[in-house]
Design a protein around this motif. Sequence first.
Motif, PDB file in Angstrom:
ATOM      1  N   GLU A  17      50.232 100.572  63.108  1.00 41.96           N
ATOM      2  CA  GLU A  17      49.895 101.930  62.693  1.00 41.96           C
ATOM      3  C   GLU A  17      50.549 102.246  61.346  1.00 41.96           C
ATOM      4  OE1 GLU A  17      47.642 103.780  64.196  1.00 41.96           O
ATOM      5  OE2 GLU A  17      47.401 102.112  65.604  1.00 41.96           O
ATOM      6  N   PRO A  18      49.882 103.033  60.502  1.00 48.61           N
ATOM      7  CA  PRO A  18      50.393 103.309  59.158  1.00 48.61           C
ATOM      8  C   PRO A  18      51.833 103.817  59.115  1.00 48.61           C
ATOM      9  CG  PRO A  18      48.127 104.054  59.314  1.00 48.61           C
ATOM     10  CD  PRO A  18      48.527 103.621  60.700  1.00 48.61           C
ATOM     11  N   LYS A  19      52.236 104.661  60.069  1.00 43.19           N
ATOM     12  CA  LYS A  19      53.603 105.203  60.027  1.00 43.19           C
ATOM     13  C   LYS A  19      54.641 104.104  60.236  1.00 43.19           C
ATOM     14  CE  LYS A  19      53.675 106.587  64.941  1.00 43.19           C
ATOM     15  NZ  LYS A  19      54.687 105.606  65.347  1.00 43.19           N
ATOM     16  N   LYS A  22      54.584 101.831  57.118  1.00 43.05           N
ATOM     17  CA  LYS A  22      55.265 102.495  56.001  1.00 43.05           C
ATOM     18  C   LYS A  22      56.779 102.353  56.134  1.00 43.05           C
ATOM     19  CE  LYS A  22      55.657 106.896  53.543  1.00 43.05           C
ATOM     20  NZ  LYS A  22      55.196 108.305  53.451  1.00 43.05           N
ATOM     21  N   THR A  53      50.156 104.615  49.055  1.00 37.89           N
ATOM     22  CA  THR A  53      48.838 103.997  49.251  1.00 37.89           C
ATOM     23  C   THR A  53      48.872 102.716  50.075  1.00 37.89           C
ATOM     24  OG1 THR A  53      49.087 102.810  47.152  1.00 37.89           O
ATOM     25  CG2 THR A  53      47.992 104.948  47.066  1.00 37.89           C
ATOM     26  N   LYS A  56      48.466 102.239  54.413  1.00 34.01           N
ATOM     27  CA  LYS A  56      47.153 102.270  55.055  1.00 34.01           C
ATOM     28  C   LYS A  56      46.431 100.937  54.879  1.00 34.01           C
ATOM     29  CE  LYS A  56      46.239 107.252  54.890  1.00 34.01           C
ATOM     30  NZ  LYS A  56      45.326 108.322  54.396  1.00 34.01           N
ATOM     31  N   GLN A  57      46.539 100.369  53.676  1.00 32.93           N
ATOM     32  CA  GLN A  57      45.895  99.080  53.412  1.00 32.93           C
ATOM     33  C   GLN A  57      46.534  97.975  54.249  1.00 32.93           C
ATOM     34  OE1 GLN A  57      46.403  98.563  49.202  1.00 32.93           O
ATOM     35  NE2 GLN A  57      45.131 100.309  48.647  1.00 32.93           N
ATOM     36  N   ALA A  59      48.272  98.366  57.012  1.00 34.84           N
ATOM     37  CA  ALA A  59      48.025  98.631  58.430  1.00 34.84           C
ATOM     38  C   ALA A  59      46.666  98.068  58.848  1.00 34.84           C
ATOM     39  CB  ALA A  59      48.090 100.130  58.707  1.00 34.84           C
TER      40      ALA A  59
END
Length: 344
Positions: A17-19, A22, A53, A56-57, A59
């Motif tokens: 997941e993005p979080k 990150k 940016t 998300k990529q 993930a």
Amino acid sequence: MKKGVLLVNLGSPDSPEPKDVKKYLGEFLMDERVIDIPLIARTALVKGIILKTRPKQSAAAYKKIWWEEGSPLIVLSKRLQNAIQKDVEIPVALAMRYGSMTIKKGLQELVDKGVDEVLLFPLYPQFAMATTETILVLAEAIQKEFFPNLKIESVPAFYNKPDYIDVLSNSIKKHLEGKQYEHILFSYHGVPERHIRKSDVTKSHCKIDCTCCVTPSKAHEFCYRHQCLEVTRLVAEKLQIKEGAFSTSFQSRLGFDPWLQPYTDRTIERLGKNGIKNMAIVTPAFVSDCLETLEEIAMEGEEIFHEMGGNEFTTVPCLNDDSEWVALLSKWINNWTVSKTQTV
């Protein structure tokens, strides 16, 4: 003294997941040995640009390769740990340089088992600032702060050890058996050229040209480029691959500074354009398959090759928990245990 082993690999987000990606990327890219620029500039680059940016990529890429059991790198590293533990009598723990499976937790696990002498084993065949060195520096800092009575000894780069070359060559041969290929590409993780110069203990040898890596020097002990080229040479010699039927490249670059070349994606493109229809690719900078090998190479690399007219694109898995690899690591650990016992 009671002995133990701490295997250390790169690490992984807790989820795709993005979080979580990150958080992981933030820790990874803020490492001064990964992006080796002044803190203010590194913070502006990572937190002000990349982390807005890239998560998300990344993930989306992680989701392509994520297993039901979790991150492939973590799952495969645990399998390796468990297999080794069956072959050795001393405790074997596993940690990651980045992410929630911290080196501190790994050392604490061993200390809780009564260990007071640790063999720190970075799972990288070649030395590099952004891999082996950052592990060693962090482990030393943690030891001084939290485990002052713990003795730590580290395993040096093993890229040219004959038994490692044998195991790697056997694995490649096994996975290419019955496959038709005209060219085999040895792709290694890329690093900025300045990392090579910074690691040069002579401060004068490394020119990153066609001569310095094949000219004997003390610099080779810490020269990632030399060690990668040497692995390619030794394996090609072991497997009797003809000159011209193999080459070396470097994958995964970030930013605009020059990184080690030739680049893997452009090399795959060139091979396809030059009429190579069947190729194989091996990634000897890693011992466990991860995002780079499973997505960037096995997926993106194959797509590039097919777009250039190529047919068969064979990806050779990393050593992972291969039985010969497990046996070799277990032998090295047992030899260390015996040597320390004899010294005492």
